[in-house]
Motif scaffolding. Structure first.
Motif, PDB file in Angstrom:
ATOM      1  N   SER A 175       0.839  -1.200   0.000  1.00  0.00           N
ATOM      2  CA  SER A 175       0.000   0.000   0.000  1.00  0.00           C
ATOM      3  C   SER A 175       0.876   1.253   0.000  1.00  0.00           C
ATOM      4  N   VAL A 176       0.533   2.220  -0.852  1.00  0.00           N
ATOM      5  CA  VAL A 176       1.286   3.475  -0.915  1.00  0.00           C
ATOM      6  C   VAL A 176       0.318   4.640  -1.024  1.00  0.00           C
ATOM      7  N   GLU A 177       0.785   5.794  -0.598  1.00  0.00           N
ATOM      8  CA  GLU A 177       0.073   7.048  -0.834  1.00  0.00           C
ATOM      9  C   GLU A 177       0.831   7.817  -1.904  1.00  0.00           C
ATOM     10  N   LEU A 178       0.120   8.186  -2.967  1.00  0.00           N
ATOM     11  CA  LEU A 178       0.786   8.858  -4.073  1.00  0.00           C
ATOM     12  C   LEU A 178       1.190  10.272  -3.687  1.00  0.00           C
ATOM     13  N   GLU A 179       2.461  10.552  -3.848  1.00  0.00           N
ATOM     14  CA  GLU A 179       3.015  11.888  -3.649  1.00  0.00           C
ATOM     15  C   GLU A 179       3.912  12.161  -4.841  1.00  0.00           C
ATOM     16  N   VAL A 201       7.752  -0.159  -0.664  1.00  0.00           N
ATOM     17  CA  VAL A 201       6.826   0.973  -0.631  1.00  0.00           C
ATOM     18  C   VAL A 201       7.385   2.130  -1.444  1.00  0.00           C
ATOM     19  N   GLU A 202       8.672   2.402  -1.268  1.00  0.00           N
ATOM     20  CA  GLU A 202       9.313   3.503  -1.997  1.00  0.00           C
ATOM     21  C   GLU A 202       9.344   3.229  -3.497  1.00  0.00           C
ATOM     22  N   LYS A 253       5.849   3.629  -4.924  1.00  0.00           N
ATOM     23  CA  LYS A 253       5.489   5.045  -4.956  1.00  0.00           C
ATOM     24  C   LYS A 253       6.201   5.754  -6.101  1.00  0.00           C
ATOM     25  N   SER A 255       4.053   7.446  -8.987  1.00  0.00           N
ATOM     26  CA  SER A 255       4.053   8.909  -8.991  1.00  0.00           C
ATOM     27  C   SER A 255       4.811   9.465 -10.186  1.00  0.00           C
ATOM     28  N   LYS A 312       2.655   8.830 -13.206  1.00  0.00           N
ATOM     29  CA  LYS A 312       1.547   9.784 -13.329  1.00  0.00           C
ATOM     30  C   LYS A 312       1.991  11.049 -14.039  1.00  0.00           C
TER      31      LYS A 312
END
Length: 437
Positions: A334-338, A377-378, A381, A385, A388
Motif C-alpha cells: 500500500s502506498v500514498e501517491l506523492e 513501498v518507496e 510510490k 508517482s 503519473k
C-alpha cells in the motif's frame, strides 16, 4: 529544486521564473486540421502535456492554451479535392486530432481557440501595425515590413540572407522587401474570406497565434512552444508582429521562454510524402497501446531528434510490460501517491530529462524483488508517482498484462510462476528465474 528549461531565445538552459507565480501561462501552436495528425505532431502534444504536468507539481495554477488552425491554403485545397465544406473538414479533423491525442494520454488544453473565431482581432492588429508604419497595403495585400523591426532574427539567429532564403514566401512584385510576409491577402470568390478595410480576404498564417495567445493569456505570458520547425519563420514572425508595437520591442514583451521540441525521423529519414514514410497517429493507435506510443515519444530527450522505428516501439512495449509486472508483484504493498523521490524529481525539473527518468524507473524495477518491505513501498510510490507525471503506468496491471482475459486456471498458473520466479531471484538462481520468465 527549481525547474530549468532550455530557452530557444537565449540558447541556454534557464531557471524557470514565471511572470506571475500564482498563474503560469503557456501557449503552444496547435495543428492545421485538414488531415490526420502524424507522429511529429504527436510529439509536440505529448511533450507539452508533460511540461504542463511537471509545472503543476510546482505551481498551483497553470493555464495551457493550444490553438486550432482552421483556415489555411491546405484546408482550402482539401475542400476542393473532396467537395466537402471547409467547416465540415475542420470540425471532423479537430475531433479526430483530440481523440488521437487523448489515446496517447494528452489532456485537452484549458483553452483551444480556433483561428476563424478571431478574425476581428486579427484585423485590429493589422490596423495597429499599419498605423505604426510596420506594415503596408499593396494590391489588396497587407504585408509586414521586416526591415522596420530591428530585432528580426533574434529567435532563430538567422542573418539577412538566411531569413530571405528560409522565409517560404515568394518574392512578389508588391513587396517592398524580399523578406516581408503576408498579414492579409485577397480571397476571390468562391474562396472563403472576410470583409476588411483592404477588401475581401483572409489572414496570413503567422497572424493568428499572435492574436489568440494575447487574447487567451495576456502579455507577456510565460512559455511559447511548438516544434523546432516553427522557430523560423512562424515564431520569428509572431515576435515581429507582436513586439514591433510593444513597449520594449523585445521578445520578452511577448513570452519569456521559447520552448521547442526536436524532429521525429522515421527509420533514419525525415518524414515526407515523397518517401511515403509518414506515420499517422490514427493508424498507430489501432496497432499499439497509447502508453507504448507515449513512452516511445518520450524515450529521447525532447530537444533531440527521435528516430521512430518498429524496434524502439517494441523495446518500449516490453519495458512497460516489465514495469507493470513489477507493479503486479507489489500489488499487496500500500502506498500514498506523492511526488517521486528527489533523485527522480530532479530529473523532471532538469529540462524534462525523460531518458534519465526512464533509466531510474528501470533501476527501481530491478531492485523490487529483493527489496525490504519499506523499500518496496518507496519503489511502488516512485513507479506510480513518476508514471503519473510521465503519463504511463495508469492502467490496472492485471488488465495491461491481459490476466483478466485469461481463464481462472491460467491466472492461477501465471501467479504461481511469478511467485516461483521471485523466489528463484531471491535465492540468486538467475538461470531458473530467466527460464520462468
Amino acid at each position: 529544486m527549481a525547474l530549468q528549461i532550455q530557452n530557444t531565445l537565449s540558447g541556454r538552459k534557464e531557471i524557470f521564473k514565471p511572470v506571475d507565480p500564482s498563474h503560469v501561462r503557456i501557449y503552444a501552436c496547435g495543428p492545421t486540421v485538414y488531415n490526420f495528425a502524424h507522429i511529429g505532431n504527436a510529439r509536440m502534444a505529448v511533450v507539452n502535456d508533460l511540461l504542463v504536468r511537471v509545472l503543476k507539481t510546482q505551481f498551483k495554477k497553470v493555464t495551457y492554451v493550444s490553438n486550432i488552425t482552421d483556415i489555411d491554403d491546405k484546408i482550402i485545397e482539401a475542400s476542393k479535392e473532396t467537395g466537402e465544406e471547409i467547416y465540415s473538414i475542420t470540425s471532423k479533423y479537430t475531433d479526430i486530432y483530440n481523440n488521437d491525442m487523448s489515446a496517447l494520454g494528452v489532456k485537452l488544453p484549458d483553452i483551444q481557440p480556433r483561428a476563424t473565431d478571431h478574425i476581428k482581432e486579427m484585423i485590429a492588429l493589422i490596423q495597429k501595425l499599419i498605423e505604426a508604419n510596420k506594415a503596408y497595403e499593396k494590391d489588396g495585400h497587407v504585408l509586414f515590413h521586416v526591415p522596420s523591426f530591428e530585432n528580426y532574427g533574434i529567435l532563430s539567429k538567422r542573418n539577412r540572407d538566411e531569413q530571405i532564403a528560409g522565409s517560404r514566401v515568394d518574392v512578389a512584385p508588391f513587396k517592398k522587401d524580399p523578406a516581408d510576409f503576408v498579414l492579409w491577402k485577397p480571397s476571390p470568390s468562391p474562396l472563403p474570406g472576410w470583409n476588411s478595410p483592404w477588401g475581401f480576404g483572409r489572414p496570413g498564417w503567422h497572424l493568428e497565434c499572435s492574436v489568440m495567445s494575447e487574447k487567451s493569456l495576456g502579455l507577456p505570458f510565460d512559455i511559447h512552444s511548438g516544434g523546432i520547425d516553427l522557430v523560423f519563420p512562424h515564431h520569428e514572425n509572431e515576435i515581429a508582429q507582436t513586439c514591433s508595437i510593444s513597449k520594449h520591442k523585445e521578445p520578452k514583451d511577448f513570452a519569456t521562454y521559447w520552448f521547442h521540441n526536436g524532429f521525429v525521423n522515421v527509420e533514419g529519414e525525415k518524414m515526407s510524402k515523397s518517401i511515403g514514410n509518414i506515420r499517422l497517429v490514427h493508424e498507430l493507435n489501432k496497432k499499439y497501446k497509447g502508453e507504448v506510443l507515449r513512452l516511445t515519444l518520450l524515450s529521447a530527450h525532447y530537444k533531440q531528434p527521435l528516430n521512430w522505428t518498429e524496434e524502439i516501439i517494441e523495446q518500449n512495449s516490453k519495458m512497460l510490460d516489465r514495469l507493470y509486472r513489477v507493479l503486479l508483484e507489489l500489488s499487496d504493498t500500500s502506498v500514498e501517491l506523492e511526488l517521486p523521490t528527489d533523485s527522480i524529481m530532479e530529473s523532471f525539473l532538469d529540462d524534462l530529462n525523460t531518458p534519465k527518468i526512464i533509466a531510474k524507473l528501470n533501476e527501481e524495477a530491478n531492485s523490487a524483488s529483493s527489496a525490504s518491505k519499506d523499500r518496496k513501498v518507496e519503489i511502488k510510490k516512485n513507479l506510480l508517482s513518476a508514471g503519473k507525471i510521465l503519463g504511463i503506468l495508469e492502467d490496472d496491471p492485471e488488465n495491461w498484462l491481459g490476466y483478466n482475459q485469461k481463464s481462472k486456471e491460467n491466472s492461477e498458473e501465471i501467479e504461481r510462476l511469478i511467485n516461483q520466479r521471485n523466489e528463484a531471484r531471491r535465492s540468486k538462481n538467475f538461470n531458473l528465474a530467466d527460464t520462468i520468465r
